[in-house]
Design an enzyme around this catalytic site. Structure first.
Site, PDB file in Angstrom:
ATOM      1  N   LEU A 102       0.866  -1.172   0.000  1.00  0.00           N
ATOM      2  CA  LEU A 102       0.000   0.000   0.000  1.00  0.00           C
ATOM      3  C   LEU A 102       0.905   1.226   0.000  1.00  0.00           C
ATOM      4  CD1 LEU A 102      -2.862  -0.698   2.593  1.00  0.00           C
ATOM      5  CD2 LEU A 102      -2.981  -0.785   0.112  1.00  0.00           C
ATOM      6  N   ASP A 103       0.480   2.272  -0.686  1.00  0.00           N
ATOM      7  CA  ASP A 103       1.261   3.509  -0.681  1.00  0.00           C
ATOM      8  C   ASP A 103       1.438   4.010   0.746  1.00  0.00           C
ATOM      9  OD1 ASP A 103       1.161   3.316  -3.421  1.00  0.00           O
ATOM     10  OD2 ASP A 103      -0.460   4.777  -3.645  1.00  0.00           O
ATOM     11  N   LYS A 104       2.444   4.810   0.953  1.00  0.00           N
ATOM     12  CA  LYS A 104       2.750   5.329   2.287  1.00  0.00           C
ATOM     13  C   LYS A 104       1.559   6.049   2.902  1.00  0.00           C
ATOM     14  CE  LYS A 104       6.154   8.263   4.656  1.00  0.00           C
ATOM     15  NZ  LYS A 104       7.362   9.109   4.495  1.00  0.00           N
TER      16      LYS A 104
END
Length: 242
Positions: A102-104
């Site tokens: 998942l993106d940051k």
């Protein structure tokens, strides 16, 4: 299997620390005190006890985490906190890793495991495992956008597979939606909405395959998967149940 390896696999102790525990007469195998770290145990049949607590051998581990913002879906990073850093000492294992990324700044469901075969099945493009997200969007998402997502969105480097876009609520300036994709390319959901000029404000993954994020898990919390959830995760899915 050597006793020290058995205990090192199943406890936070190092092999050096385990040798001390053995010398302190804190370990029993089948009700007999054992002080030899090389003692051979059968991880299926033998009963291993440390400080009066039975230590059952487990090969694979599976955790569900509700990933918060500003945490990386990675095993280690020199600058930022990772999902592995959020584990308690008793749950930490060097072989655990997040399944996919998942993106940051994206929150929600992350699976942590040391089961490489399961991870491969979930991430393999040929299996088309669906992921379901809830998002807050800048702009008013309409039925024309739903139709565009259903056909696939042309991005600069590829055209996405058909996606299911569901409008939950709209205001004069924003929209709440769910979007289901079967791919997982870099920033894909954000890029899809960017292509229709309606930027993503927040993004939260709530389901992967048939595994749903536990609503009782606060951001940053995690827990082992139940037997039923593990079966759901291992079941090669059709569309997720939104």
């Amino acid at each position: 299997m050597r006793l020290d390896k058995y205990l090192a696999d199943m406890t936070p102790y190092s092999r050096k620390e385990i040798k001390i525990l053995l010398k302190q007469k804190r370990v029993q195998v089948n009700d007999a005190l054992i002080k030899d770290s090389k003692f051979q145990v059968d991880e299926v049949k033998d009963k291993v006890v440390l400080d009066g607590i039975a230590i059952n051998y487990q090969t694979f581990f599976y955790y569900m985490m509700n990933k918060p913002e500003d945490v990386l879906s990675a095993t280690q990073d020199k600058q930022d906190t990772t999902v592995i850093d959020l584990l308690q000492d008793d749950d930490y294992r060097e072989d655990l890793f997040p399944v996919g990324r998942l993106d940051k700044d994206t929150t929600g469901l992350v699976v942590l495991t040391n089961d490489g075969q399961l991870a491969h099945r979930l991430l393999s493009p040929k299996h088309h495992v669906p992921k379901l997200y809830e998002a807050s969007i800048e702009g008013v998402v309409d039925e024309a956008d739903v139709a565009r997502f259903a056909k696939g969105i042309q991005l600069t480097d590829f055209k996405t597979q058909p996606a299911v876009l569901t409008i939950l609520e709209t205001t004069a300036t924003t929209s709440s939606v769910q979007v289901q994709i079967t791919e997982g390319k870099f920033h894909q959901v954000k890029r899809m909405f960017g292509a229709i000029e309606k930027p993503v404000l927040t993004l939260d993954r709530i389901q992967m395959g048939q595994l749903k994020l536990d609503p009782d898990l606060a951001l940053g919390q995690y827990r082992p998967l139940t037997a039923e959830e593990l079966v759901a995760l291992q079941t090669m899915p059709g569309p997720v149940d939104a």
